[in-house]
Design an enzyme around this catalytic site. Structure first.
Site, PDB file in Angstrom:
ATOM      1  N   HIS A   1      41.523  33.482  33.758  1.00 17.40           N
ATOM      2  CA  HIS A   1      40.742  32.554  34.581  1.00 17.40           C
ATOM      3  C   HIS A   1      39.268  32.503  34.184  1.00 17.40           C
ATOM      4  O   HIS A   1      38.423  32.119  34.984  1.00 17.40           O
ATOM      5  CB  HIS A   1      40.856  32.946  36.056  1.00 17.40           C
TER       6      HIS A   1
ATOM      7  N   ASP B   1      47.746  33.712  44.529  1.00 15.12           N
ATOM      8  CA  ASP B   1      48.801  32.809  44.063  1.00 15.12           C
ATOM      9  C   ASP B   1      50.058  32.930  44.914  1.00 15.12           C
ATOM     10  O   ASP B   1      50.750  31.935  45.162  1.00 15.12           O
ATOM     11  CB  ASP B   1      49.130  33.091  42.602  1.00 15.12           C
TER      12      ASP B   1
ATOM     13  N   ASP C   1      45.674  44.532  18.820  1.00 13.12           N
ATOM     14  CA  ASP C   1      44.974  44.882  17.586  1.00 13.12           C
ATOM     15  C   ASP C   1      43.480  45.096  17.840  1.00 13.12           C
ATOM     16  O   ASP C   1      42.829  45.852  17.116  1.00 13.12           O
ATOM     17  CB  ASP C   1      45.168  43.793  16.527  1.00 13.12           C
TER      18      ASP C   1
ATOM     19  N   ARG D   1      43.789  41.264  30.930  1.00 11.85           N
ATOM     20  CA  ARG D   1      44.761  40.247  31.342  1.00 11.85           C
ATOM     21  C   ARG D   1      44.671  39.080  30.359  1.00 11.85           C
ATOM     22  O   ARG D   1      43.710  38.312  30.390  1.00 11.85           O
ATOM     23  CB  ARG D   1      44.498  39.756  32.765  1.00 11.85           C
TER      24      ARG D   1
ATOM     25  N   GLU E   1      53.535  36.604  41.296  1.00 13.48           N
ATOM     26  CA  GLU E   1      52.615  35.751  42.048  1.00 13.48           C
ATOM     27  C   GLU E   1      53.246  34.482  42.610  1.00 13.48           C
ATOM     28  O   GLU E   1      52.525  33.559  43.002  1.00 13.48           O
ATOM     29  CB  GLU E   1      51.389  35.412  41.197  1.00 13.48           C
TER      30      GLU E   1
END
Length: 262
Positions: free
Chosen positions: A48, A177, A87, A73, A151
């Site tokens: 977000h 959510d 990585d 996230r 969610e």
């Protein structure tokens, strides 16, 4: 060089209760400041926010200099993005919008090298400390923590099968959510939503699966802890900044008005 230890993964597995916060500002200095405050973990939110991989990497470097652990996230449950995040050195990933066990299996597979998964193999990257970690490719998954985010109502109904997927270390229930999915957009305090959250924490406890959540303030987080959530985040860097700024501004405006200088 030794493979970095994932203290967050070990803490939730041992039944401890890590306390963290969200990072949405894309500012390494803010991440460093919150890491120095004493939070156990900080969530680098790429879903977000406009945070991209180079910014995320700089934030990971910054958090590494504090006692906090980083949770990343990614913007989506996407094999290429997960590969790049790993990585870059992330060890704990919070996968958004996981709807069923099959999607949870894919999330786990993206974090594992073959034959246990589909993570692409590269010799030189920050995750392996630029190739200096002995047997990194064989040992990396030992310190990788996979968290899947529930969610929606449909995902909640499949919580048990999702939580039972091998390699899923923890469940995270997204209250905003989930409340929207239940028809209560912007009303997370609704009694039906709160009962759903309580039921989710209880179900995860019964399954022996650590379960996390985020709350806007300490009072809400305390309620979530009472529900039985295993780990919690309280607010975000920007929310804390704006909230404190509003307090300061209100106090100073009152002082100015009180002296007749309005």
């Amino acid at each position: 060089m030794e493979l970095p230890v994932n203290h967050f993964k070990r803490a939730i597995a041992a039944g401890k209760t890590p306390i963290g916060a969200w990072l949405v500002s894309a500012a390494p200095a803010t991440a460093e400041a919150l890491g120095c405050v004493g939070f156990d973990f900080l969530v680098v939110d790429m879903e977000h926010t406009p945070i991209d991989v180079p910014q995320m990497t700089d934030i990971l470097r910054t958090i590494a200099g504090t006692p906090a652990q980083a949770i990343v996230r990614p913007p989506w449950n996407d094999m290429v993005m997960v590969k790049r995040v790993l990585d870059a050195g992330a060890q704990t990933l919070l996968f958004p919008f996981v709807q069923n066990a099959e999607e949870a299996k894919r999330a786990v597979a993206y974090t594992r090298y073959p034959p246990g998964g589909v993570r692409g193999v590269a010799a030189m990257h920050r995750g392996s400390r630029y190739g200096t970690v002995h047997d990194y490719q064989k040992r990396a998954q030992d310190e990788i923590c996979v968290i899947v985010q529930i969610e929606t109502v449909s995902a909640f109904d499949q919580l048990e099968s999702i939580a039972s997927v091998p390699g899923v270390d923890s469940i995270f229930i997204g209250p905003a959510d989930l409340s929207a999915s239940m028809g209560f957009l912007g009303d997370m305090g609704n009694a039906a939503v709160q009962e759903k959250l309580r039921a989710g924490a209880r179900a995860c406890r019964q399954l022996g699966k650590p379960c996390g959540i985020v709350g806007a303030n300490p009072q809400i987080v305390e309620r979530f802890l009472d529900y039985g959530f295993s780990w919690v985040a309280v607010g975000s860097d920007i929310a804390m900044l704006v909230g404190r700024a509003q307090e300061f501004m209100t106090a100073v405006r009152k002082s100015v008005t009180g002296t007749g200088r309005a």
